[in-house]
Design a protein around this motif. Sequence first.
Motif, PDB file in Angstrom:
ATOM      1  N   MET A  82       0.845  -1.177   0.017  1.00 12.05           N
ATOM      2  CA  MET A  82      -0.042  -0.056   0.115  1.00 12.05           C
ATOM      3  C   MET A  82       0.908   1.239  -0.031  1.00 12.05           C
ATOM      4  O   MET A  82       2.191   1.300   0.365  1.00 12.05           O
ATOM      5  CB  MET A  82      -0.988   0.063   1.152  1.00 12.05           C
ATOM      6  N   PRO A  83       0.191   2.400  -0.165  1.00  9.30           N
ATOM      7  CA  PRO A  83       1.105   3.650  -0.374  1.00  9.30           C
ATOM      8  C   PRO A  83       1.731   3.909   0.967  1.00  9.30           C
ATOM      9  O   PRO A  83       2.844   4.620   0.964  1.00  9.30           O
ATOM     10  CB  PRO A  83       0.153   4.785  -0.728  1.00  9.30           C
ATOM     11  N   ASP A  84       1.280   3.491   2.107  1.00  9.05           N
ATOM     12  CA  ASP A  84       1.838   3.815   3.507  1.00  9.05           C
ATOM     13  C   ASP A  84       2.729   2.739   3.844  1.00  9.05           C
ATOM     14  O   ASP A  84       3.261   2.618   4.954  1.00  9.05           O
ATOM     15  CB  ASP A  84       0.762   3.859   4.450  1.00  9.05           C
ATOM     16  N   GLY A  85       3.066   1.835   2.794  1.00 10.96           N
ATOM     17  CA  GLY A  85       3.907   0.728   3.095  1.00 10.96           C
ATOM     18  C   GLY A  85       3.205  -0.680   3.966  1.00 10.96           C
ATOM     19  O   GLY A  85       4.402  -1.573   3.873  1.00 10.96           O
ATOM     20  N   PHE A 125       0.080  -8.156 -10.069  1.00  6.43           N
ATOM     21  CA  PHE A 125      -0.994  -8.893 -10.180  1.00  6.43           C
ATOM     22  C   PHE A 125      -1.767  -9.524  -8.891  1.00  6.43           C
ATOM     23  O   PHE A 125      -2.964  -9.207  -8.650  1.00  6.43           O
ATOM     24  CB  PHE A 125      -0.781 -10.397 -10.995  1.00  6.43           C
ATOM     25  N   LEU A 126      -0.787  -9.615  -7.977  1.00  3.25           N
ATOM     26  CA  LEU A 126      -1.385  -9.986  -6.677  1.00  3.25           C
ATOM     27  C   LEU A 126      -2.066  -8.628  -5.816  1.00  3.25           C
ATOM     28  O   LEU A 126      -2.741  -8.915  -5.054  1.00  3.25           O
ATOM     29  CB  LEU A 126      -0.087 -10.718  -5.872  1.00  3.25           C
ATOM     30  N   GLY A 127      -1.209  -7.604  -6.316  1.00  4.95           N
ATOM     31  CA  GLY A 127      -1.849  -6.415  -5.561  1.00  4.95           C
ATOM     32  C   GLY A 127      -3.229  -5.990  -5.923  1.00  4.95           C
ATOM     33  O   GLY A 127      -3.884  -5.127  -5.120  1.00  4.95           O
ATOM     34  N   VAL A 128      -3.810  -6.480  -6.814  1.00  3.46           N
ATOM     35  CA  VAL A 128      -5.192  -6.367  -7.268  1.00  3.46           C
ATOM     36  C   VAL A 128      -6.131  -6.762  -6.014  1.00  3.46           C
ATOM     37  O   VAL A 128      -6.889  -5.965  -5.611  1.00  3.46           O
ATOM     38  CB  VAL A 128      -5.756  -6.922  -8.434  1.00  3.46           C
ATOM     39  N   ARG A 131     -22.229   7.182  -3.862  1.00  3.44           N
ATOM     40  CA  ARG A 131     -21.465   7.244  -5.060  1.00  3.44           C
ATOM     41  C   ARG A 131     -20.004   6.684  -5.015  1.00  3.44           C
ATOM     42  O   ARG A 131     -19.465   5.994  -5.894  1.00  3.44           O
ATOM     43  CB  ARG A 131     -21.691   8.642  -5.640  1.00  3.44           C
ATOM     44  N   ARG A 132     -19.228   7.241  -3.632  1.00  7.73           N
ATOM     45  CA  ARG A 132     -18.021   6.962  -3.690  1.00  7.73           C
ATOM     46  C   ARG A 132     -17.869   5.274  -3.182  1.00  7.73           C
ATOM     47  O   ARG A 132     -16.993   4.747  -4.011  1.00  7.73           O
ATOM     48  CB  ARG A 132     -17.423   7.809  -2.511  1.00  7.73           C
ATOM     49  N   ARG A 133     -18.939   4.871  -2.644  1.00  5.88           N
ATOM     50  CA  ARG A 133     -18.704   3.578  -2.353  1.00  5.88           C
ATOM     51  C   ARG A 133     -18.755   2.630  -3.605  1.00  5.88           C
ATOM     52  O   ARG A 133     -18.041   1.672  -3.842  1.00  5.88           O
ATOM     53  CB  ARG A 133     -19.935   2.992  -1.370  1.00  5.88           C
ATOM     54  N   ASP A 134     -20.015   2.797  -4.398  1.00  3.42           N
ATOM     55  CA  ASP A 134     -20.000   2.213  -5.548  1.00  3.42           C
ATOM     56  C   ASP A 134     -18.930   2.719  -6.601  1.00  3.42           C
ATOM     57  O   ASP A 134     -18.169   1.365  -7.314  1.00  3.42           O
ATOM     58  CB  ASP A 134     -21.308   2.815  -6.432  1.00  3.42           C
ATOM     59  N   LEU A 135     -18.384   3.740  -6.815  1.00  5.77           N
ATOM     60  CA  LEU A 135     -17.145   3.813  -7.573  1.00  5.77           C
ATOM     61  C   LEU A 135     -15.986   2.907  -7.132  1.00  5.77           C
ATOM     62  O   LEU A 135     -15.169   2.357  -7.968  1.00  5.77           O
ATOM     63  CB  LEU A 135     -16.952   5.446  -7.568  1.00  5.77           C
ATOM     64  N   ARG A 136     -15.673   2.913  -5.948  1.00  5.21           N
ATOM     65  CA  ARG A 136     -14.636   2.131  -5.303  1.00  5.21           C
ATOM     66  C   ARG A 136     -14.809   0.772  -5.389  1.00  5.21           C
ATOM     67  O   ARG A 136     -13.754  -0.088  -5.744  1.00  5.21           O
ATOM     68  CB  ARG A 136     -14.424   2.454  -3.689  1.00  5.21           C
ATOM     69  N   SER A 137     -15.958   0.089  -5.368  1.00 11.71           N
ATOM     70  CA  SER A 137     -16.164  -1.243  -5.375  1.00 11.71           C
ATOM     71  C   SER A 137     -16.776  -2.045  -6.674  1.00 11.71           C
ATOM     72  O   SER A 137     -16.538  -2.972  -6.715  1.00 11.71           O
ATOM     73  CB  SER A 137     -17.442  -1.340  -4.440  1.00 11.71           C
ATOM     74  N   ALA A 138     -17.121  -1.052  -7.648  1.00 11.20           N
ATOM     75  CA  ALA A 138     -17.673  -1.707  -8.962  1.00 11.20           C
ATOM     76  C   ALA A 138     -16.499  -2.507  -9.609  1.00 11.20           C
ATOM     77  O   ALA A 138     -16.891  -3.636 -10.209  1.00 11.20           O
ATOM     78  CB  ALA A 138     -18.120  -0.511  -9.734  1.00 11.20           C
ATOM     79  N   PRO A 139     -15.250  -1.984  -9.731  1.00  9.47           N
ATOM     80  CA  PRO A 139     -14.290  -2.780 -10.533  1.00  9.47           C
ATOM     81  C   PRO A 139     -14.289  -4.223  -9.940  1.00  9.47           C
ATOM     82  O   PRO A 139     -14.068  -5.244 -10.535  1.00  9.47           O
ATOM     83  CB  PRO A 139     -13.016  -2.044 -10.616  1.00  9.47           C
ATOM     84  N   MET A 140     -14.101  -4.396  -8.519  1.00  6.00           N
ATOM     85  CA  MET A 140     -13.805  -5.890  -8.085  1.00  6.00           C
ATOM     86  C   MET A 140     -14.908  -6.335  -8.006  1.00  6.00           C
ATOM     87  O   MET A 140     -15.029  -7.706  -8.135  1.00  6.00           O
ATOM     88  CB  MET A 140     -13.495  -5.515  -6.560  1.00  6.00           C
ATOM     89  N   HIS A 141     -16.234  -5.831  -8.151  1.00 10.47           N
ATOM     90  CA  HIS A 141     -17.439  -6.585  -8.039  1.00 10.47           C
ATOM     91  C   HIS A 141     -17.566  -7.129  -9.406  1.00 10.47           C
ATOM     92  O   HIS A 141     -17.866  -8.394  -9.585  1.00 10.47           O
ATOM     93  CB  HIS A 141     -18.644  -5.585  -8.147  1.00 10.47           C
ATOM     94  N   PRO A 181      -4.999  -0.849  -8.587  1.00  9.74           N
ATOM     95  CA  PRO A 181      -6.537  -0.781  -9.328  1.00  9.74           C
ATOM     96  C   PRO A 181      -6.579  -2.053 -10.129  1.00  9.74           C
ATOM     97  O   PRO A 181      -5.620  -2.450 -10.913  1.00  9.74           O
ATOM     98  CB  PRO A 181      -6.305   0.476 -10.139  1.00  9.74           C
ATOM     99  N   VAL A 182      -7.817  -2.282 -10.064  1.00 12.64           N
ATOM    100  CA  VAL A 182      -8.263  -3.444 -11.035  1.00 12.64           C
ATOM    101  C   VAL A 182      -8.142  -3.497 -12.273  1.00 12.64           C
ATOM    102  O   VAL A 182      -7.341  -4.213 -13.245  1.00 12.64           O
ATOM    103  CB  VAL A 182      -9.765  -3.777 -10.806  1.00 12.64           C
ATOM    104  N   GLU A 183      -8.327  -2.091 -13.058  1.00 16.69           N
ATOM    105  CA  GLU A 183      -8.008  -1.751 -14.226  1.00 16.69           C
ATOM    106  C   GLU A 183      -6.518  -1.579 -14.761  1.00 16.69           C
ATOM    107  O   GLU A 183      -6.240  -2.009 -15.806  1.00 16.69           O
ATOM    108  CB  GLU A 183      -8.576  -0.292 -14.567  1.00 16.69           C
ATOM    109  N   ALA A 184      -5.634  -1.669 -13.764  1.00 15.24           N
ATOM    110  CA  ALA A 184      -4.224  -1.591 -14.179  1.00 15.24           C
ATOM    111  C   ALA A 184      -3.660  -2.983 -14.615  1.00 15.24           C
ATOM    112  O   ALA A 184      -2.916  -3.060 -15.366  1.00 15.24           O
ATOM    113  CB  ALA A 184      -3.415  -1.173 -12.927  1.00 15.24           C
TER     114      ALA A 184
END
Length: 396
Positions: A89-92, A374-377, A331-341, A383-386
């Motif tokens: 994660m960004p914080d290590g 890959f495992l970071g997804v 809106r923020r919940r859905d935006l964050r969760s939709a790709p993994m969904h 991010p999933v899209e990456a």
Amino acid sequence: MFDVAIVGARCAGSALALMLAREGLRVVMVDRTRFPSDTMSGHYIQPAGVSCLGRLGLLEDLVALGAPAQRRMSVDFGPVVLCGAPAPMPDGTDAGFAPRRYRFDPMLADAAVAAGAELREGTSFLEPVADAGGGLAGIRTVGASGATSEIRARVVVGADGKRSRFARAVGAEAYDGLPATTCCYYAYFEGLEVGHARLFVRDGLFCVAMPCADGLTFLAVAWPRERFAGIRRDIAASYREAVGRIPWLADRFSSARQVERFVGTGDLDAFFRTAAGRNWALLGDSGHFKDPITAQGMTDALLDAELLAGAIVQGLGGRAPLAEALADYGRRRDLRSAPMHRLTGDLARLLVPPPAQLAAMADMAGDPAAVAQFLGVMAGSVPVEAVFGPPPAAAA
């Protein structure tokens, strides 16, 4: 009069109560159970969730629960195995943990109470209390003795799980649903040494094995949903047959001893529910649920609690109209969760990648940086899209 009443005091509800109490709000949680108690769960917290616990100052408490830190992961597709450390994660933060829920949930609830929240155990939600304008003014509850009471609150949050009675009571609508494609059972074993979290993907089969506390290993198996009735008739035999398809796991399973009963379900339909309405919101599995194959539930609960806590503090503190703040949380919940969904829905079809994709993964296996991405997804650091690209509609 409370600022916030929360129905459900497990991972999602207690995390939210802790965050709000630290902001000086008057918070009450009600839960029908009494702690410590277990609940059906994959009980894995991805590094993104561990990072959240670090922000709450609870990392040492998490470690003290006894589950070993998981800094490596393997995804075994049969001919190809991707093994490495997920991108941090960004914080290590670079570790996941698999704490048992009968230890983790009370830890969070105790932290919330220490911060000033009130916890009423053995207390069940009965119905919402409406105000004159059609919004919510609180809830009615019933205790173990059968006595009912009314709790008045400016905001009510349903965090009472996938089959949320609160969500039904407020008429929260479901959308972006995915019918269940898997069924799953898990149990705990001693003498099953797997080293680190390991996922095994075969056509029509998914297994995950990971170390947890007390020297035990959690072993879960997922099959196609249409096999549920047959598997339920003889879970042990189905387990042996599944593990037998994976020689690496079968060799270690043969000398293992099961120490707790099988736990499982075929009720794995995925969905979003309307996140908020007039003076109410949903959190955790009450508002968003997906197949546990990607082990995101506890992490989602923690991250969404941060989103909702920010919205409630803004709305009740006068920095934004409450209705707007709660709608923005949704809106923020859905935006964050939709790709993994979406990704979870694809993985839950239990299909091995086609030959061309397996060949690409074989090339990736020799590149630690690519494996980390890959495992970071799943870890929540990438991010999933990456890795998997944009969804089809966006790609078009």
